[in-house]
Write a protein that holds these residues in place. Structure first.
Motif, PDB file in Angstrom:
ATOM      1  N   LYS A 162       0.826  -1.206   0.000  1.00  0.00           N
ATOM      2  CA  LYS A 162       0.000   0.000   0.000  1.00  0.00           C
ATOM      3  C   LYS A 162       0.857   1.252   0.000  1.00  0.00           C
ATOM      4  N   GLN A 163       1.905   1.275   0.856  1.00  0.00           N
ATOM      5  CA  GLN A 163       2.779   2.440   0.922  1.00  0.00           C
ATOM      6  C   GLN A 163       3.556   2.632  -0.376  1.00  0.00           C
ATOM      7  N   GLU A 164       4.037   1.524  -0.955  1.00  0.00           N
ATOM      8  CA  GLU A 164       4.745   1.600  -2.237  1.00  0.00           C
ATOM      9  C   GLU A 164       3.820   2.122  -3.328  1.00  0.00           C
ATOM     10  N   ARG A 165       2.583   1.645  -3.330  1.00  0.00           N
ATOM     11  CA  ARG A 165       1.615   2.109  -4.340  1.00  0.00           C
ATOM     12  C   ARG A 165       1.400   3.609  -4.223  1.00  0.00           C
ATOM     13  N   GLU A 166       1.196   4.084  -3.007  1.00  0.00           N
ATOM     14  CA  GLU A 166       0.958   5.516  -2.794  1.00  0.00           C
ATOM     15  C   GLU A 166       2.158   6.339  -3.284  1.00  0.00           C
ATOM     16  N   ASN A 167       3.356   5.879  -2.953  1.00  0.00           N
ATOM     17  CA  ASN A 167       4.563   6.613  -3.352  1.00  0.00           C
ATOM     18  C   ASN A 167       4.754   6.615  -4.857  1.00  0.00           C
ATOM     19  N   ARG A 168       4.573   5.463  -5.493  1.00  0.00           N
ATOM     20  CA  ARG A 168       4.817   5.348  -6.928  1.00  0.00           C
ATOM     21  C   ARG A 168       3.737   6.065  -7.737  1.00  0.00           C
ATOM     22  N   VAL A 169       2.490   6.000  -7.282  1.00  0.00           N
ATOM     23  CA  VAL A 169       1.403   6.714  -7.971  1.00  0.00           C
ATOM     24  C   VAL A 169       1.657   8.216  -7.907  1.00  0.00           C
ATOM     25  N   GLN A 170       2.051   8.713  -6.738  1.00  0.00           N
ATOM     26  CA  GLN A 170       2.336  10.143  -6.582  1.00  0.00           C
ATOM     27  C   GLN A 170       3.492  10.562  -7.478  1.00  0.00           C
ATOM     28  N   TYR A 171       4.571   9.764  -7.479  1.00  0.00           N
ATOM     29  CA  TYR A 171       5.744  10.082  -8.303  1.00  0.00           C
ATOM     30  C   TYR A 171       5.385  10.099  -9.787  1.00  0.00           C
ATOM     31  N   ALA A 172       4.737   9.022 -10.271  1.00  0.00           N
ATOM     32  CA  ALA A 172       4.454   8.893 -11.698  1.00  0.00           C
ATOM     33  C   ALA A 172       3.467   9.954 -12.179  1.00  0.00           C
ATOM     34  N   TYR A 211     -10.294  11.975 -20.774  1.00  0.00           N
ATOM     35  CA  TYR A 211      -8.934  12.463 -21.029  1.00  0.00           C
ATOM     36  C   TYR A 211      -8.746  12.786 -22.507  1.00  0.00           C
ATOM     37  N   SER A 212      -7.916  13.771 -22.780  1.00  0.00           N
ATOM     38  CA  SER A 212      -7.508  14.048 -24.160  1.00  0.00           C
ATOM     39  C   SER A 212      -6.497  12.981 -24.592  1.00  0.00           C
ATOM     40  N   GLY A 213      -6.168  12.987 -25.881  1.00  0.00           N
ATOM     41  CA  GLY A 213      -5.181  12.041 -26.379  1.00  0.00           C
ATOM     42  C   GLY A 213      -3.837  12.196 -25.703  1.00  0.00           C
ATOM     43  N   GLY A 214      -3.410  13.450 -25.496  1.00  0.00           N
ATOM     44  CA  GLY A 214      -2.142  13.709 -24.832  1.00  0.00           C
ATOM     45  C   GLY A 214      -2.134  13.242 -23.386  1.00  0.00           C
ATOM     46  N   MET A 215      -3.260  13.409 -22.688  1.00  0.00           N
ATOM     47  CA  MET A 215      -3.364  12.959 -21.298  1.00  0.00           C
ATOM     48  C   MET A 215      -3.287  11.440 -21.213  1.00  0.00           C
ATOM     49  N   LYS A 216      -3.867  10.761 -22.188  1.00  0.00           N
ATOM     50  CA  LYS A 216      -3.796   9.294 -22.205  1.00  0.00           C
ATOM     51  C   LYS A 216      -2.364   8.821 -22.422  1.00  0.00           C
ATOM     52  N   ARG A 217      -1.625   9.530 -23.298  1.00  0.00           N
ATOM     53  CA  ARG A 217      -0.219   9.179 -23.500  1.00  0.00           C
ATOM     54  C   ARG A 217       0.564   9.366 -22.204  1.00  0.00           C
ATOM     55  N   ARG A 218       0.277  10.451 -21.498  1.00  0.00           N
ATOM     56  CA  ARG A 218       0.967  10.715 -20.236  1.00  0.00           C
ATOM     57  C   ARG A 218       0.656   9.640 -19.192  1.00  0.00           C
ATOM     58  N   LEU A 219      -0.610   9.215 -19.145  1.00  0.00           N
ATOM     59  CA  LEU A 219      -0.988   8.166 -18.195  1.00  0.00           C
ATOM     60  C   LEU A 219      -0.309   6.844 -18.565  1.00  0.00           C
ATOM     61  N   SER A 220      -0.195   6.558 -19.839  1.00  0.00           N
ATOM     62  CA  SER A 220       0.486   5.334 -20.279  1.00  0.00           C
ATOM     63  C   SER A 220       1.943   5.339 -19.840  1.00  0.00           C
ATOM     64  N   LEU A 221       2.592   6.500 -19.926  1.00  0.00           N
ATOM     65  CA  LEU A 221       3.980   6.603 -19.484  1.00  0.00           C
ATOM     66  C   LEU A 221       4.070   6.415 -17.971  1.00  0.00           C
ATOM     67  N   ALA A 222       3.133   6.994 -17.239  1.00  0.00           N
ATOM     68  CA  ALA A 222       3.123   6.831 -15.784  1.00  0.00           C
ATOM     69  C   ALA A 222       2.982   5.356 -15.405  1.00  0.00           C
ATOM     70  N   ILE A 223       2.135   4.628 -16.112  1.00  0.00           N
ATOM     71  CA  ILE A 223       1.941   3.197 -15.842  1.00  0.00           C
ATOM     72  C   ILE A 223       3.224   2.420 -16.124  1.00  0.00           C
ATOM     73  N   ALA A 224       3.947   2.809 -17.184  1.00  0.00           N
ATOM     74  CA  ALA A 224       5.205   2.129 -17.514  1.00  0.00           C
ATOM     75  C   ALA A 224       6.235   2.280 -16.400  1.00  0.00           C
ATOM     76  N   LEU A 225       6.123   3.334 -15.610  1.00  0.00           N
ATOM     77  CA  LEU A 225       7.083   3.606 -14.541  1.00  0.00           C
ATOM     78  C   LEU A 225       6.631   3.100 -13.171  1.00  0.00           C
ATOM     79  N   ILE A 226       5.409   2.587 -13.074  1.00  0.00           N
ATOM     80  CA  ILE A 226       4.772   2.401 -11.775  1.00  0.00           C
ATOM     81  C   ILE A 226       5.501   1.426 -10.863  1.00  0.00           C
ATOM     82  N   GLN A 227       6.092   0.354 -11.398  1.00  0.00           N
ATOM     83  CA  GLN A 227       6.735  -0.644 -10.529  1.00  0.00           C
ATOM     84  C   GLN A 227       8.234  -0.421 -10.383  1.00  0.00           C
ATOM     85  N   ASN A 228       8.726   0.758 -10.858  1.00  0.00           N
ATOM     86  CA  ASN A 228      10.141   1.103 -10.751  1.00  0.00           C
ATOM     87  C   ASN A 228      11.015   0.051 -11.464  1.00  0.00           C
ATOM     88  N   PRO A 229      10.778  -0.163 -12.773  1.00  0.00           N
ATOM     89  CA  PRO A 229      11.475  -1.234 -13.488  1.00  0.00           C
ATOM     90  C   PRO A 229      12.931  -0.901 -13.790  1.00  0.00           C
TER      91      PRO A 229
END
Length: 242
Positions: free
Chosen positions: A108-118, A135-153
């Protein structure tokens, strides 16, 4: 000996009778930002899907961090942003991010931290409670990038990550990609058509008709082909008269 993040050995892929990826070998070292350049239809997205394990090569083999692709361990090690957004549009931005964070088993704590960061990185913090449907098209692209970073790969594979994003945010995203590489030693593979983005890469791989026609640092490639820009490099490397 320099560790390799990605190793492709004589990889081939055909769709029906068309060869999309010719016998292709490439080694990508860890801790570098690699640009994959080439025109539409040259095989960039197919190559990325092969690296991800979403497609199986007809010949050859692919290893990521010494694991043969596909491998369960690599799900945690790779953050992937596709060219087409794969989002749950009936959920909010926050719900999308938390869903993927849970799939990766973050606490839960990791999720909160990573969601805030991304979300902060891609300037979506104020829109997280909006449904992605709005969301606009640009906002969807931004959310996709945030998801790619979510688990700190350890490895980021980004297919045209800044298409449809405004210049200011594009600059900030690239600043963060460079920080991730330099400070956190992440390996980043990014496809792009933008020449300013190509200049920021440690190495460039130019793809044409499913083959790597040139590979090296931006500076090396310009010197090797006596070129003023990467369009010239691409043409000369492909045997075109400039």
């Amino acid at each position: 000996m320099e560790a390799k993040a990605i190793t492709l050995s004589a990889v081939e892929k055909r769709f029906k009778h068309k060869q999309v990826i010719a016998p292709l070998s490439l080694e990508i070292p860890t801790g570098q930002l690699i640009g994959l350049l080439g025109p539409s239809g040259c095989g960039k997205t197919t190559l990325i899907k092969l690296i991800m394990g979403m497609l199986k090569p007809d010949q050859g083999c692919i290893h990521i961090f010494n694991y043969a692709v596909p491998h369960k361990q690599l799900l945690m090690d790779i953050g992937y942003m596709a060219q087409s957004d794969a989002l749950y549009t009936d959920l909010t931005g926050a719900e999308n991010l938390n869903l993927f964070a849970k799939l990766y088993g973050l606490s839960k704590q990791e999720r909160e931290n990573r969601v805030q960061y991304a979300a902060n990185l891609v300037h979506l913090t104020e829109d997280l409670n909006e449904k992605v449907l709005n969301y606009s098209g640009g906002m969807k692209r931004r959310l996709s990038l945030a998801i790619a970073l979510i688990q700190n790969p350890k490895l980021l594979i980004l297919d045209e990550p800044t298409v449809g994003i405004d210049p200011v945010l594009k600059r900030e995203i690239w600043q963060e990609l460079i920080r991730l590489k330099e400070e956190e030693q992440k390996t980043i593979l990014v496809t792009t058509h933008a020449m300013d983005e190509a200049e920021r890469c440690d190495q460039l791989a130019m793809l044409r008709d499913g083959q790597i026609i040139a590979y090296g640092t931006p500076h090396e490639l310009k010197l090797r082909y006596d070129a003023k820009d990467f369009d010239d490099v691409f043409l000369k490397a492909g045997g075109e008269v400039v």
